[in-house]
Scaffold this motif. Structure first.
Motif, PDB file in Angstrom:
ATOM      1  N   HIS A 170      -3.453  -6.068  -5.841  1.00 24.97           N
ATOM      2  CA  HIS A 170      -4.100  -4.936  -5.166  1.00 24.97           C
ATOM      3  C   HIS A 170      -4.456  -5.254  -3.713  1.00 24.97           C
ATOM      4  N   VAL A 171      -4.807  -6.513  -3.461  1.00 30.14           N
ATOM      5  CA  VAL A 171      -5.079  -6.920  -2.077  1.00 30.14           C
ATOM      6  C   VAL A 171      -3.795  -6.777  -1.241  1.00 30.14           C
ATOM      7  N   LEU A 172      -2.715  -7.269  -1.817  1.00 31.91           N
ATOM      8  CA  LEU A 172      -1.422  -7.172  -1.125  1.00 31.91           C
ATOM      9  C   LEU A 172      -1.068  -5.726  -0.814  1.00 31.91           C
ATOM     10  N   MET A 173      -1.238  -4.863  -1.819  1.00 30.79           N
ATOM     11  CA  MET A 173      -0.898  -3.456  -1.618  1.00 30.79           C
ATOM     12  C   MET A 173      -1.795  -2.815  -0.553  1.00 30.79           C
ATOM     13  N   ALA A 174      -3.068  -3.252  -0.501  1.00 31.17           N
ATOM     14  CA  ALA A 174      -4.002  -2.679   0.474  1.00 31.17           C
ATOM     15  C   ALA A 174      -3.538  -2.972   1.904  1.00 31.17           C
ATOM     16  N   VAL A 175      -2.764  -4.025   2.077  1.00 26.74           N
ATOM     17  CA  VAL A 175      -2.252  -4.351   3.410  1.00 26.74           C
ATOM     18  C   VAL A 175      -0.787  -3.923   3.570  1.00 26.74           C
ATOM     19  N   ALA A 176       0.017  -4.184   2.555  1.00 30.33           N
ATOM     20  CA  ALA A 176       1.463  -3.938   2.672  1.00 30.33           C
ATOM     21  C   ALA A 176       1.836  -2.471   2.492  1.00 30.33           C
ATOM     22  N   ALA A 177       1.052  -1.737   1.721  1.00 30.65           N
ATOM     23  CA  ALA A 177       1.417  -0.348   1.438  1.00 30.65           C
ATOM     24  C   ALA A 177       0.649   0.639   2.311  1.00 30.65           C
ATOM     25  N   THR A 178      -0.040   0.126   3.327  1.00 31.25           N
ATOM     26  CA  THR A 178      -0.821   1.000   4.207  1.00 31.25           C
ATOM     27  C   THR A 178      -0.541   0.615   5.668  1.00 31.25           C
ATOM     28  N   ASP A 179      -1.105   1.406   6.588  1.00 33.24           N
ATOM     29  CA  ASP A 179      -0.975   1.002   7.993  1.00 33.24           C
ATOM     30  C   ASP A 179      -2.292   0.399   8.485  1.00 33.24           C
ATOM     31  N   ARG A 180      -3.053  -0.161   7.525  1.00 29.89           N
ATOM     32  CA  ARG A 180      -4.287  -0.869   7.855  1.00 29.89           C
ATOM     33  C   ARG A 180      -4.087  -1.764   9.087  1.00 29.89           C
TER      34      ARG A 180
END
Ligand code: ZN
Length: 319
Positions: free
Chosen positions: A301-311
């Motif tokens: 979920h941490v990975l997705m929070a960075v990889a799947a967003t434009d954060r």
């Protein structure tokens, strides 16, 4: 009911009820850890045909999941000096490898930004070297250190690949060699990167993630090295039923250090030390598999929070 229809309904039901194979599962984590710690891998010491055997296993897993290499090969070879106890004659350099899988992001711009998920797969062989905590010359299986992190890397990789349509940024999955010899695999990678280091926005390292305690405490350093990291790590950990112990700095001890030294945001995760650390007693039966699955879900979920967003990502140095 005719036979074929019955068969069709039964098969559909089995397919529906069985967890998707791409999930992070306890049996799969167990399978990886049991293989990596088996006697035939003799403690995963760098160099030689036993090292090649472990490399082939990891490559094979990437292939099975549908994860390709970056470029032609999964392997990044390098020469490594093996540590010896003071006063002992030096050992000959050996050839060993980092193994790298690649999942490309889908956003035309953000796919040029990379997140590295890493874990070292090597361990101490039969021990006897300067970092052994035991005088016994015997196979050091390194179940927690770091078959646990290697298994986590594989299981998270498999799930990421299954959900790659939602990725904006790209992900490099790296099993590092020769960590126990002085972070040599990660050092080599950061000196000889396959993508410009300026394009790596985060490195997440897993080293010893198999011994989650009863209080569900996951420790990490580096959460202050990117914007909002402290809150992100706390919130996502609690959502997973974990008690994250989040440090802004405290970047030390494993392969993420090599990236941090190059000015890259990092997270180094582990589930804590134990008396079996660097002894022949770090065995697979002591792994908390349910706990490790939770830690994997958390990191996913941490990975997705960075990889799947434009954060927005940016390096923030820590003292
Ligand atoms: Zn170690």
């Amino acid at each position: 009911m005719n036979k074929q229809l019955f068969l069709f309904i039964s098969l559909s039901l089995i397919f529906y009820l069985a967890p998707a194979q791409t999930d992070i599962t306890v049996p799969e984590l167990k399978e990886h850890i049991q293989y990596l710690t088996s006697d035939k891998n003799a403690g995963r010491y760098p160099g030689g045909h036993l090292n090649r055997q472990v490399v082939r296993y990891i490559e094979h897993q990437f292939k099975e999941f549908g994860i390709g290499p970056f470029g032609k090969s999964y392997k990044q070879p390098f020469k490594t000096q093996l540590r010896v106890k003071e006063g002992n004659p030096p050992k000959k350099d050996v050839k060993t490898w980092n193994i790298i899988g690649y999942i490309e992001g889908g956003d035309p711009q953000l796919k040029d930004e990379f997140i590295v998920l890493g874990a070292h797969y090597d361990h101490l062989g039969f021990g006897g070297g300067p970092s052994s905590k035991s005088d016994k010359i015997a196979i050091h299986p390194g179940a927690d250190d770091n078959a646990s992190g290697t298994a986590a890397l594989l299981e998270i990789a498999e799930k990421l690949e299954a959900h790659k349509d939602s990725l904006k940024r790209s992900v490099l999955l790296i099993a590092f060699g020769a960590e126990e010899q002085g972070l040599l695999g990660s050092k080599y990678f950061t000196e000889n990167p396959i993508v410009p280091l300026s394009q790596i926005v985060l490195m997440i390292n897993m080293d010893m993630v198999g011994r989650l305690n009863d209080q569900n405490q996951v420790y990490m350093g580096g959460a202050g090295t990117f914007p909002g990291g402290m809150d992100l790590m706390t919130e996502l950990g609690e959502a997973e039923g974990l008690s994250p112990i989040v440090h802004a700095g405290s970047v030390g001890g494993s392969d993420h250090v090599s990236f941090y030294k190059k000015g890259i945001s990092v997270l180094g995760l582990h589930t804590g030390g134990h008396p079996q650390y660097h002894t022949p007693e770090d065995t697979a039966d002591l792994i908390n598999y349910q706990g490790e699955k939770k830690v994997c879900e958390y990191i996913y979920h941490v990975l997705m929070a960075v990889a799947a967003t434009d954060r927005p990502m940016q390096f923030i140095p820590q003292d």
